[in-house]
Design a protein around this motif. Structure first.
Motif, short mmCIF file in Angstrom:
data_model
loop_
_atom_site.label_atom_id
_atom_site.label_comp_id
_atom_site.label_asym_id
_atom_site.label_seq_id
_atom_site.Cartn_x
_atom_site.Cartn_y
_atom_site.Cartn_z
N GLY A 1 12.60 10.18 9.99
CA GLY A 1 13.14 9.32 8.95
C GLY A 1 12.93 7.85 9.30
N ARG B 1 22.42 9.60 7.98
CA ARG B 1 22.29 10.68 7.01
C ARG B 1 22.64 10.14 5.63
NH1 ARG B 1 21.95 15.65 8.14
NH2 ARG B 1 22.97 15.49 10.17
N THR B 2 21.63 9.98 4.79
CA THR B 2 21.85 9.43 3.46
C THR B 2 21.29 10.41 2.42
OG1 THR B 2 19.78 8.22 3.72
CG2 THR B 2 21.79 7.03 4.20
N GLU C 1 23.32 15.68 0.45
CA GLU C 1 24.04 15.83 1.72
C GLU C 1 25.54 15.72 1.45
OE1 GLU C 1 22.65 16.40 4.57
OE2 GLU C 1 20.62 15.55 4.59
N SER D 1 7.99 15.01 11.87
CA SER D 1 8.73 14.52 10.71
C SER D 1 9.88 13.63 11.16
CB SER D 1 9.26 15.73 9.94
OG SER D 1 10.12 15.30 8.92
N GLU E 1 19.52 13.97 16.30
CA GLU E 1 18.11 14.11 15.89
C GLU E 1 17.51 12.85 15.28
OE1 GLU E 1 17.25 17.54 13.48
OE2 GLU E 1 15.46 16.60 12.62
N LEU E 2 16.37 12.47 15.83
CA LEU E 2 15.59 11.37 15.26
C LEU E 2 14.36 11.95 14.56
CD1 LEU E 2 14.67 8.39 15.01
CD2 LEU E 2 13.94 8.48 17.38
N ARG F 1 18.34 14.44 -0.81
CA ARG F 1 19.11 15.65 -0.48
C ARG F 1 20.57 15.42 -0.83
NH1 ARG F 1 16.61 17.31 5.49
NH2 ARG F 1 14.45 17.29 4.78
N ARG G 1 16.46 6.45 10.15
CA ARG G 1 16.94 6.80 11.51
C ARG G 1 16.21 5.99 12.57
NH1 ARG G 1 18.47 13.30 11.60
NH2 ARG G 1 19.67 13.16 9.67
#
Ligand code: ATP
Length: 460
Positions: free
Chosen positions: A331, A216-217, A207, A329, A287-288, A205, A334
């Motif tokens: 990550g 967030r990667t 980002e 869903s 968020e995880l 993404r 994360r």
């Protein structure tokens, strides 16, 4: 002495001890991309293996899949990503940093999220702008909020060199690969609704505000499970999935006080209900994982756009319907980050400060470290090598003969190794070894032949 867990401490330990490195460092780095080092890759692998066991291996109603990163570009039109997969951003007119408007609003206590229509977000932003400062330069001079598409384009199969001409996309989420294989899986296996398809894989993404280390990667790995249900059974299965996902995190070794549910108030138009599981990262709960009830949107869209009817003939009820989908869903990055935060401990030992990663034992990158007491005594080294060889196919082990034993313990503490085993001169006489426990630092003398059973008992 401040022994609290901070993001700076985690980043520093992760780099120093070979868990996570910034990408392309010798070239000055590459923003929002990270590489996993020798211990990071083991930790990641343990996370993925545990998830797979929990989600697929132990379930009769869930099967696995490994779909490709590249797919027919039309899939991303059907999913709504080409038109609507975007973040609401505002540009700082002073330093030109772009920041997510929903997140800036959240920080001053205004309820907003990226799924709200952009007009609504812009209205909230305008009403609250005076209270918001640019996170980069601290000034207060923003553009309006605008949508920015997150899909990463490529020129795969397009030789003109223009990435905007018939682009194909690097997948923005792994679940689209599951939806478009729904028919292949039902045609080729014995699954019957309700059932799930799970997969682990990379997603990409663009980002903009990619801060907070591996939270967030732009390239990341997702573990997703899509569960197909009868329309009237969707919410019942959803409640079961929510309970199951909470149990999963406890089984993974996360403390319940560091987890909480966050219910989405602003749902996308097709969603029935959406919750996130949040983890208490060093900056607060965030968020995880997402656990969402998606209705029949996904298969309906792919039926429309592909021209292939994806409805399901239920031989039990003798009815045909479009399956509804609930999803989990999360990550990998994360989760790894959460485990690092959860494990990170600083303790005073005498005059020293001991840094130790108290991972749940099954998650530790190295399970057993084997030490000969002295490196220049061949008979000790040979015996230690023999022990290492007898364990290495069952446990990830490390052999270390450098420095004094105290230093070797500290090194293993910092990577979270649960047990260190030392071979000394007594071993040669009476076959006993010292087993040192990471958390209590106590040392126990046991017979070398009792070690496999000891480890088996402690790694369940
Ligand atoms: P966020 O609101 O934090 O951007 P999202 O709601 O867009 O996340 P989903 O699209 O629901 O996230 O993706 C599911 C999961 O994938 C997330 O809960 C997270 O664990 C992971 N994930 C999503 N985007 C990223 C990213 N850029 N880097 C790392 N992990 C991510």
């Amino acid at each position: 002495m401040d022994t609290s867990v901070t993001i700076e401490k985690i980043i520093s330990l992760a780099k120093r001890r070979g868990f996570v490195y910034p990408s392309s460092e010798i070239y000055g780095g590459f923003a929002a991309i990270y590489d996993f080092g020798p211990y990071g890759v083991e930790l990641e692998k343990n996370v993925k293996d545990f998830w797979w066991k929990y989600m697929v291996q132990t379930r009769e109603d869930i099967v696995g899949l490994d779909s490709s990163i590249f797919m027919a570009p039309k899939i991303w039109e059907a999913s709504g990503h080409v038109g609507g997969f975007s973040d609401p951003l505002a540009e700082c007119k002073e330093c030109h940093a772009r920041t997510r408007v929903d997140k800036m609003l959240n920080e001053i206590g205004v309820d907003a999220d990226e799924k709200m229509p952009i007009e609504e977000i812009d209205k909230l932003f305008k009403a609250n702008k005076a209270k918001i400062k640019c996170p980069e330069c601290g000034k207060n001079n923003f553009s309006d909020a605008k949508n920015f598409n997150l899909l990463v384009k490529s020129n795969l199969g397009n030789f003109s060199g223009d990435v905007n001409e018939n682009p194909s996309y690097l997948r923005g989420e792994t679940c689209q690969g599951i939806y478009v294989n729904f028919k292949s899986v039902t045609d080729s296996s014995r699954v019957k609704i309700p059932f799930g398809i799970a997969q682990i894989g990379k997603a990409f993404r663009n980002e903009i505000t990619a801060r907070k280390f591996i939270f967030r990667t732009r390239e990341f790995e997702q573990m997703e499970m899509q569960y197909f249900t009868r329309p009237d059974d969707e919410m019942n299965q959803y409640e079961k999935l929510r309970a199951n996902r909470w149990e999963y995190y406890l089984a993974l070794g996360i403390k319940p006080e560091n987890l909480k549910w966050h219910k989405h108030d602003n749902l996308v138009f097709y969603a029935k209900e959406a919750y996130d599981i949040e983890y208490q990262y060093p900056w607060g709960f965030d968020e995880l994982e997402g656990v969402h009830a998606r209705g029949d949107y996904d298969l309906t869209q792919h039926s429309k756009f592909s021209g292939t009817d994806l409805s399901y003939l239920d031989t039990e009820t003798n009815t045909k319907y479009m399956p509804h989908i609930i999803e989990s869903s999360v990550g990998v990055g994360r989760t790894v980050f959460a485990l690092l935060c959860e494990a990170y401990t600083e303790e005073k030992v005498g005059d020293d400060l001991r840094t130790v990663l108290k991972f749940p034992k099954k998650m530790a990158p190295v399970k057993v470290a084997v030490f000969p007491l002295l490196k220049n005594k061949p008979e000790l080294v040979a015996k230690a090598k023999e022990l290492f060889d007898s364990l290495k196919w069952t446990y990830s082990c490390e052999f270390d003969d450098s420095g004094n034993i105290g230093k070797r313990y500290r090194r293993q503490d910092e990577i979270g190794t649960p047990y260190c085993v030392t071979i000394d001169f007594d071993t040669l006489e009476d076959n006993t070894i010292t087993v040192r426990d990471r958390d209590t630092m106590t040392q126990e003398r046991i017979n070398i032949d009792a070690l496999p059973e000891f480890l088996q008992k402690n790694f369940v």
